[in-house]
Design an enzyme around this catalytic site. Structure first.
Site, PDB file in Angstrom:
ATOM      1  N   ASP A   1      43.865  30.275  41.531  1.00 61.04           N
ATOM      2  CA  ASP A   1      42.569  29.920  40.944  1.00 61.04           C
ATOM      3  C   ASP A   1      42.493  28.523  40.325  1.00 61.04           C
ATOM      4  O   ASP A   1      41.412  27.982  40.155  1.00 61.04           O
ATOM      5  CB  ASP A   1      42.168  30.949  39.879  1.00 61.04           C
ATOM      6  CG  ASP A   1      41.975  32.342  40.460  1.00 61.04           C
ATOM      7  OD1 ASP A   1      41.772  32.447  41.677  1.00 61.04           O
ATOM      8  OD2 ASP A   1      42.045  33.322  39.689  1.00 61.04           O
TER       9      ASP A   1
ATOM     10  N   THR B   1      48.963  31.049  40.208  1.00 61.88           N
ATOM     11  CA  THR B   1      47.655  31.624  40.571  1.00 61.88           C
ATOM     12  C   THR B   1      46.934  30.662  41.503  1.00 61.88           C
ATOM     13  O   THR B   1      47.015  29.446  41.312  1.00 61.88           O
ATOM     14  CB  THR B   1      46.766  31.884  39.328  1.00 61.88           C
ATOM     15  OG1 THR B   1      45.418  32.152  39.766  1.00 61.88           O
ATOM     16  CG2 THR B   1      46.711  30.712  38.364  1.00 61.88           C
TER      17      THR B   1
ATOM     18  N   GLY C   1      47.871  38.576  40.317  1.00 63.89           N
ATOM     19  CA  GLY C   1      47.634  38.307  41.748  1.00 63.89           C
ATOM     20  C   GLY C   1      48.719  37.393  42.286  1.00 63.89           C
ATOM     21  O   GLY C   1      49.114  36.433  41.623  1.00 63.89           O
TER      22      GLY C   1
ATOM     23  N   ASP D   1      46.684  33.527  33.806  1.00 63.70           N
ATOM     24  CA  ASP D   1      46.286  33.611  32.404  1.00 63.70           C
ATOM     25  C   ASP D   1      46.680  34.935  31.722  1.00 63.70           C
ATOM     26  O   ASP D   1      47.289  34.934  30.651  1.00 63.70           O
ATOM     27  CB  ASP D   1      44.763  33.417  32.370  1.00 63.70           C
ATOM     28  CG  ASP D   1      44.181  33.515  31.003  1.00 63.70           C
ATOM     29  OD1 ASP D   1      44.263  32.521  30.269  1.00 63.70           O
ATOM     30  OD2 ASP D   1      43.668  34.601  30.645  1.00 63.70           O
TER      31      ASP D   1
ATOM     32  N   ASP E   1      42.830  27.799  37.238  1.00 57.56           N
ATOM     33  CA  ASP E   1      41.906  27.993  36.118  1.00 57.56           C
ATOM     34  C   ASP E   1      42.570  27.850  34.746  1.00 57.56           C
ATOM     35  O   ASP E   1      42.032  28.320  33.750  1.00 57.56           O
ATOM     36  CB  ASP E   1      41.255  29.387  36.235  1.00 57.56           C
ATOM     37  CG  ASP E   1      42.293  30.516  36.248  1.00 57.56           C
ATOM     38  OD1 ASP E   1      43.500  30.237  36.365  1.00 57.56           O
ATOM     39  OD2 ASP E   1      41.880  31.686  36.145  1.00 57.56           O
TER      40      ASP E   1
ATOM     41  N   ARG F   1      37.805  33.488  40.753  1.00 61.19           N
ATOM     42  CA  ARG F   1      37.288  34.141  39.540  1.00 61.19           C
ATOM     43  C   ARG F   1      36.225  33.268  38.878  1.00 61.19           C
ATOM     44  O   ARG F   1      35.260  32.919  39.516  1.00 61.19           O
ATOM     45  CB  ARG F   1      38.430  34.476  38.593  1.00 61.19           C
ATOM     46  CG  ARG F   1      39.123  35.769  38.979  1.00 61.19           C
ATOM     47  CD  ARG F   1      39.806  36.399  37.821  1.00 61.19           C
ATOM     48  NE  ARG F   1      40.871  35.552  37.335  1.00 61.19           N
ATOM     49  CZ  ARG F   1      41.584  35.804  36.258  1.00 61.19           C
ATOM     50  NH1 ARG F   1      41.315  36.876  35.540  1.00 61.19           N
ATOM     51  NH2 ARG F   1      42.556  35.013  35.886  1.00 61.19           N
TER      52      ARG F   1
ATOM     53  N   ARG G   1      49.366  44.311  38.367  1.00 60.55           N
ATOM     54  CA  ARG G   1      48.589  44.079  37.145  1.00 60.55           C
ATOM     55  C   ARG G   1      48.869  45.312  36.284  1.00 60.55           C
ATOM     56  O   ARG G   1      48.375  46.393  36.587  1.00 60.55           O
ATOM     57  CB  ARG G   1      47.103  43.949  37.462  1.00 60.55           C
ATOM     58  CG  ARG G   1      46.776  42.793  38.432  1.00 60.55           C
ATOM     59  CD  ARG G   1      45.271  42.578  38.524  1.00 60.55           C
ATOM     60  NE  ARG G   1      44.885  41.739  39.637  1.00 60.55           N
ATOM     61  CZ  ARG G   1      44.876  40.404  39.619  1.00 60.55           C
ATOM     62  NH1 ARG G   1      45.269  39.754  38.537  1.00 60.55           N
ATOM     63  NH2 ARG G   1      44.486  39.718  40.666  1.00 60.55           N
TER      64      ARG G   1
HETATM   65  O1  F6P Z   1      43.372  35.520  40.305  1.00 58.03           O
HETATM   66  C1  F6P Z   1      43.584  35.481  41.667  1.00 58.03           C
HETATM   67  C2  F6P Z   1      42.506  36.236  42.386  1.00 58.03           C
HETATM   68  O2  F6P Z   1      42.769  36.197  43.768  1.00 58.03           O
HETATM   69  C3  F6P Z   1      41.075  35.803  42.103  1.00 58.03           C
HETATM   70  O3  F6P Z   1      40.705  34.641  42.802  1.00 58.03           O
HETATM   71  C4  F6P Z   1      40.297  37.022  42.487  1.00 58.03           C
HETATM   72  O4  F6P Z   1      39.059  37.076  41.824  1.00 58.03           O
HETATM   73  C5  F6P Z   1      41.195  38.124  42.010  1.00 58.03           C
HETATM   74  O5  F6P Z   1      42.526  37.590  41.980  1.00 58.03           O
HETATM   75  C6  F6P Z   1      41.226  39.356  42.876  1.00 58.03           C
HETATM   76  O6  F6P Z   1      42.021  40.294  42.251  1.00 58.03           O
HETATM   77  P1  F6P Z   1      42.591  41.639  42.891  1.00 58.03           P
HETATM   78  O7  F6P Z   1      43.849  41.280  43.623  1.00 58.03           O
HETATM   79  O8  F6P Z   1      42.886  42.512  41.734  1.00 58.03           O
HETATM   80  O9  F6P Z   1      41.535  42.135  43.814  1.00 58.03           O
END
Ligand code: F6P
Length: 321
Positions: free
Chosen positions: A128, A126, A11, A103, A130, A172, A72
């Site tokens: 997050d 990120t 992300g 991560d 986290d 997350r 991803r």
């Molecule tokens: O890890 C960053 C994040 O924005 C999280 O907060 C969220 O849960 C996830 O990515 C959303 O992912 P995607 O872009 O695959 O919808």
């Protein structure tokens, strides 16, 4: 060390561009050739590398998203994909790779380093926050400020209509965005995955506030908790009788111009990664402890247990009585 490459993965997070800029310009300053990889590990597998210049990272410092784009990559999760990535690095004669991501991206970098002997450096990119080994990640501060500004707007309209609003935020499995924004935005209640959810206490607090003359209640719900925003809003409505709305902030939290704090963090970390590659070190995760930019062995960094900021949760509860 003559040729290095940089990619962003997973992300996107505000400040990734500042990190790319720091890597490219520090690398060039140190006499290296620097390549940008498009679309993270996907682009690496497909050989989408282009040489970067000082001016190719001009005008991006203040921009959200990532100029190199991101993905991803499912293919990179396979050994075959990683082998192909290594072959591409050999083809372009890259001897050091800087990975900016969360991560999953860091774990991918570790595998690339262990299986294929690639020199890697990782930067925590990120929203997050986290990752256990670093106090802060690139993008977190901007996301918190975005949520903060949303809380202010939502409070105005909630107050005008005597409403309760559940604001769902990202993160997350980590509650830091909710906690930091809730605490600094004066939310009436914050729900995070790291602390038990007590719906009785939540409803009691809302009613006590109304009884004191409050016109609104702002509830911040981290996306990682078990109870959904709809269930939460329904429960609040059933128990208090209050008009309760839901706002899911979603991807607006990932965009926007990075704050000074995120730009500083990204710039310092990007610089550090290149200096470490120049010094011949490999397989390191760059982080920040206090105000010091630090580097841990990548494998060790991934094993750090994240300590939930429970004292901040206590503070949020005290200040929102
Ligand atoms: O890890 C960053 C994040 O924005 C999280 O907060 C969220 O849960 C996830 O990515 C959303 O992912 P995607 O872009 O695959 O919808």
């Amino acid at each position: 060390m003559r040729k290095i490459a940089v990619l962003t993965s997973g992300g996107d997070a505000p400040g990734m561009n500042a990190a790319i800029r720091a890597v490219v310009r520090t690398g060039i300053y140190e006499g290296m050739e620097v390549y940008g990889v498009e679309k993270g590990y996907e682009g690496l597998i497909d050989g989408e590398l282009r040489q970067m210049t000082v001016s190719s990272v001009g005008g991006i410092l203040h921009r959200g998203g990532t100029e190199l784009r991101t993905a991803r990559s499912e293919r990179f999760m396979t050994e075959e994909g990683r082998k192909r990535a290594k072959t591409m690095l050999e083809t372009f004669q890259i001897d050091g790779l800087v990975v900016i991501g969360g991560d999953g991206s860091m774990r991918g970098a570790l595998e690339l380093s262990e299986e294929c002997g690639v020199n890697v450096m990782t930067l925590p990119g990120t929203i997050d926050n986290d990752l256990g080994y670093t106090d802060f990640t690139i993008g977190f501060d901007t996301a918190v400020n975005t949520v903060l500004s949303a809380i202010s707007n939502i409070r105005d309209t909630s107050s005008a209509h005597d409403r309760t609003t559940v604001i769902e935020v990202m993160g997350r499995h980590c509650g830091d965005i909710a906690l930091y924004a809730g605490l600094t935005g004066g939310a009436e209640y914050v729900l995070i995955p790291e602390a038990p959810v007590d719906v009785n206490e939540l409803c009691r607090k809302i009613l006590q506030g109304i009884n004191r003359g409050k016109k609104h209640s702002i509830i911040i719900r981290a996306e990682g908790i078990d109870i959904t925003s709809q269930e939460l809003a329904d429960t609040i409505h059933d128990r208090t009788g209050l008009d309760t709305k839901i706002v899911v902030l979603g991807y607006i939290q990932r965009g926007g111009s990075p704050t000074a704090r995120d730009r500083m963090l990204a710039s310092r970390m990007g610089y550090k990664a290149v200096q470490l590659l120049k010094a011949g070190s490999s397989s390191k995760a760059i982080g920040i402890t206090g105000n010091e930019i630090v580097a841990y062995d990548l494998k060790d960094a991934l094993e750090f247990k994240r300590e939930p900021a429970l004292e901040l949760m206590d503070l949020a509860n005290i200040l929102s009585i």
